[in-house]
Design an enzyme around this catalytic site. Sequence first.
Site, PDB file in Angstrom:
ATOM      1  N   GLY A  13       5.253  13.561   2.453  1.00  0.00           N
ATOM      2  CA  GLY A  13       4.751  12.308   2.089  1.00  0.00           C
ATOM      3  C   GLY A  13       5.156  11.210   3.156  1.00  0.00           C
ATOM      4  O   GLY A  13       5.122  11.391   4.254  1.00  0.00           O
ATOM      5  N   ILE A  14       5.441   9.974   2.488  1.00  0.00           N
ATOM      6  CA  ILE A  14       5.618   8.928   3.310  1.00  0.00           C
ATOM      7  C   ILE A  14       6.927   9.127   4.262  1.00  0.00           C
ATOM      8  O   ILE A  14       6.910   8.882   5.449  1.00  0.00           O
ATOM      9  CB  ILE A  14       5.901   7.566   2.564  1.00  0.00           C
ATOM     10  N   ASN A  82      14.334   6.122   2.045  1.00  0.00           N
ATOM     11  CA  ASN A  82      12.918   6.511   1.307  1.00  0.00           C
ATOM     12  C   ASN A  82      12.803   7.248   0.047  1.00  0.00           C
ATOM     13  O   ASN A  82      12.044   7.194  -0.703  1.00  0.00           O
ATOM     14  CB  ASN A  82      12.298   7.353   2.458  1.00  0.00           C
ATOM     15  N   GLY A 143       4.773   1.957 -18.365  1.00  0.00           N
ATOM     16  CA  GLY A 143       5.162   3.428 -18.339  1.00  0.00           C
ATOM     17  C   GLY A 143       6.286   3.593 -17.133  1.00  0.00           C
ATOM     18  O   GLY A 143       6.457   4.856 -16.987  1.00  0.00           O
ATOM     19  N   TYR A 147      11.673   3.225 -13.052  1.00  0.00           N
ATOM     20  CA  TYR A 147      11.252   3.019 -11.593  1.00  0.00           C
ATOM     21  C   TYR A 147      10.984   1.769 -10.912  1.00  0.00           C
ATOM     22  O   TYR A 147      11.350   1.066  -9.916  1.00  0.00           O
ATOM     23  CB  TYR A 147       9.830   3.754 -11.359  1.00  0.00           C
ATOM     24  N   PRO A 177       5.392  -0.396  -0.311  1.00  0.00           N
ATOM     25  CA  PRO A 177       4.041   0.345  -0.325  1.00  0.00           C
ATOM     26  C   PRO A 177       3.344   0.283  -1.536  1.00  0.00           C
ATOM     27  O   PRO A 177       3.979   0.006  -2.752  1.00  0.00           O
ATOM     28  CB  PRO A 177       4.202   1.650  -0.079  1.00  0.00           C
TER      29      PRO A 177
END
Length: 242
Positions: A13-14, A82, A143, A147, A177
């Site tokens: 991914g990133i 990351n 939700g 996070y 992001p």
Amino acid sequence: MASIALVTGGTRGIGAAIAKSLKHAGYEVAAIYRSDDAAAERFAAENGVEVFRWNVADEGACREGVAQVEAKLGPVSILVNNAGITRDGMFHKMSWEQWRAVLSTNLDSMFAMTRPVIEGMRERRFGRIVNLSSINGQKGQMGQVNYAAAKAGVIGFTKALALENASRGITVNAVCPGYIDTDMVASVPEEARKAIIAGIPVGRLGKAEEIADAVAFLASARAGFCTGSVLTINGGQYIANG
């Protein structure tokens, strides 16, 4: 001798885009991964990047892992934090395990990964630390209380650490992001994907390479006057003041 850049979550991914961008910029890159050995080995072979396996939520593993990287490649001068996970659910149904898993990987890892490299950076009077936060750490998200809390914490960590180390030639910045076209977003049902894109003023998902290019700039010598910054890259979905 090339500068050593360490990227957590650096084989997918990133993180993979960041590792490739830094490699292209001339750095010797160490990409850290958690579990998929076969994918990591393919990534290493295809991109000329060294890969190392450990859990960034484990402070002892991070100390030992950084020592292994530095013994093999040299002192780390660029750290990109990351690695991150999600364990989504409405808070009134969220378990302690869901909460701790996300806080450990996404926020505790900031300490666990940065602490082993910061003294060396201070001694050498140079360092670049780039921390990946998120649009949802800025605005919140249903939700994702766990996070959002972790990613908001990354921003506070970034600003305080920047103040402590600016006089030592070390910059510390965060990148937030928005929704990026990665495997994580690709797994979202089609109707939900359409709803996400409808809320992005530029009319599309972001590209991992767009995040990687921003990180590469913040890691460069040209970014020496940029520290404690929060760079928002979300297509205009959420316009923040830092």
